[in-house]
Every structure is written in structure tokens, then in C-alpha cells.
Scaffold this active site. Structure first.
Site, PDB file in Angstrom:
ATOM      1  CG  LEU A  13      -1.948  -1.100   1.343  1.00 55.23           C
ATOM      2  CD1 LEU A  13      -2.660  -1.062   2.703  1.00 55.23           C
ATOM      3  CD2 LEU A  13      -2.965  -0.990   0.213  1.00 55.23           C
ATOM      4  CG  ASP A  14       0.327   4.252  -2.885  1.00 52.54           C
ATOM      5  OD1 ASP A  14       1.117   3.424  -3.369  1.00 52.54           O
ATOM      6  OD2 ASP A  14      -0.601   4.798  -3.523  1.00 52.54           O
ATOM      7  CD  GLN A  15       3.255   8.783   2.837  1.00 52.57           C
ATOM      8  OE1 GLN A  15       2.595   9.045   3.845  1.00 52.57           O
ATOM      9  NE2 GLN A  15       3.160   9.518   1.738  1.00 52.57           N
TER      10      GLN A  15
ATOM     11  CE  LYS B   5      -2.603   7.589  -3.333  1.00 52.82           C
ATOM     12  NZ  LYS B   5      -1.304   7.469  -2.717  1.00 52.82           N
TER      13      LYS B   5
END
Ligand code: URA
Length: 240
Positions: free
Chosen positions: A109-111, A195
């Protein structure tokens, strides 16, 4: 199984360190102190403590983590603390089975993304879950910058073209839960997929949270930064 071998398999250090922990009286089994490192124990379901901390025998290890924002899913993070710092040392130090030591995140998962993340030391499970053939649906709660309209939802369902592949990608399910809250289900895991899909329909992700993987929902009572073992029922519910 010999107690020192069991402790070794669960990530408590080398066999010599594990034997030392027992001999120094730092291990209890079923509530009783033990000093014989060679004690024959039945591993399945064994509860024990090491230096006062309770542990359960698990082979292999499958856990869920409620990933907080501001953490990277990398062993060698570039900017933010690694999610692995949120796990106790034994989970990170379980002896090497494949190319890596300890549990590994199943996908990333992204930051800035929060929510349900699975980790395991079962390389085959990671491989199966990451295979495009497997198609395990993942549900994301998306906060968007601009109010949603039906056209955006329809386009996400029909498929949008991202910059790295001419083949359109479509949401498996998509609903506007509120003006700025989209619930999106994806079956693949391309880089920054949510996104980029939301950007492709002219909106912008301002918050992203993964609430579900297959039939497994992030439990409401697992706070950000906390982890939990997966039960056999949890595991079965992931792939349905
Ligand atoms: N899609 C994204 O854009 N980011 C994530 O972290 C997960 C899915």
C-alpha cells in the site's frame, strides 16, 4: 518438537540463543516455568511466554496489520518508517524459508494509504495472492476532492485507460457512498491503481483506506498500527 527448536522456528533467535533463554528461566510453557531446552512439546496451539511476553505457535505465520498513514511497505524505506517496525521482533526474525527472512507484506500500500494489509512467511501464499489469475477483490474507501457524479462512477465501472497499458482497467464494483466518498473494488493491483483510475475520470484521491480483502474485513476493533494473527476462518474467507 524440542522446545529450543520450537522457539527457533518462531523467530526467537539462533538455536543457541533459544536454548539460553530456556536455561536462564525466561520461558514458560502452558503457564509453567521450564529450564530444559530439550523438552518435547506439542507445537500445535502451544501458548508460551518468552521474557514475560505471551506468544502462540504458528507455522506458517499469517497476520493482518492495520497500516497507519505515513508508513512504507518496504524493508528499506526511503522516507517514512517501515511497517515492519510495527511488528514484534519474532515475526520479523522467523528463520529464512525462501529468499527472505520473517514475514513479508502481501502486496503493497502507498505511504499515505491506511487499512488492511496481510503479511506472511508463506511464499506460496504471497505468490498465489499476487498472481493476476487469482483475482481476489480488494475494497477501497476513497475520499475524493470533487463531488462525485454518476458519470465518474459509470466510467470506472466501464474501464479507463492508464498511461502504462492500452488495455482499459475497470472496477469490479463502484458506488458513491456520499458526495466525496467512493467505494471501489479492484481485482488487480497495479501501481497507484486507485489514484490513477480516479484521476483518469477527472477527480483526485485525498484519502485512501483498504477495508477488505476477499471476504476478510479489517476488524473495527483493530486500531491503526496494531496487528493480529489470522484464524483459519479468516484465511478461508480471503479466497472465499
Ligand atoms: N491504489 C493506490 O493508488 N494506492 C494504494 O495504496 C493501493 C491501491
Amino acid at each position: 518438537m524440542r522446545l529450543e527448536d520450537l522457539l527457533y522456528s518462531q523467530g526467537f533467535g539462533t538455536r543457541r540463543v533459544c536454548a539460553g533463554l530456556v536455561q536462564q528461566g525466561l520461558v514458560t510453557v502452558g503457564g509453567e516455568p521450564v529450564t530444559d531446552a530439550g523438552l518435547d512439546v506439542q507445537p500445535e496451539g502451544l501458548h508460551f511466554t518468552v521474557q514475560g511476553k505471551a506468544w502462540e505457535y504458528h507455522a506458517p505465520a499469517y497476520v493482518m496489520l492495520h497500516k497507519p498513514a505515513g508508513t512504507e511497505c518496504s524493508q528499506k524505506p526511503s522516507t517514512w518508517p517501515s511497517i515492519y517496525t510495527l511488528l514484534p521482533a519474532p515475526l520479523r526474525q522467523r528463520p529464512q524459508k525462501g529468499p527472505v527472512q520473517g514475514v513479508q507484506a502481501v502486496g503493497r500500500l502507498d505511504q499515505d494509504t491506511t487499512g488492511l494489509l496481510l503479511l506472511t512467511d508463506d511464499g506460496k501464499f504471497i505468490h498465489r495472492m499476487s498472481s493476476p489469475r487469482h483475482h481476489v477483490p480488494k475494497v477501497y474507501e476513497v475520499t475524493v476532492k470533487h463531488p462525485l457524479d454518476d458519470r465518474q462512477v459509470q466510467r470506472l465501472l466501464q474501464g479507463v485507460v492508464l498511461d502504462d497499458d492500452p488495455k482499459p482497467v475497470a472496477a469490479a464494483a463502484c458506488e458513491a457512498v456520499a458526495d466525496h466518498h467512493l467505494r471501489l473494488t479492484l481485482t488487480e493491483g497495479k501501481y497507484h491503481q486507485v489514484k490513477r483510475m480516479v484521476a483518469a475520470v477527472g477527480n483526485r484521491v485525498e484519502g485512501l483506506h483498504r477495508s477488505r480483502i476477499g471476504g476478510l474485513a479489517l476488524p473495527a476493533d483493530l486500531p491503526p498500527g496494531q496487528w493480529r494473527w489470522l484464524s483459519a476462518a479468516d484465511l478461508a474467507s480471503i479466497t472465499g
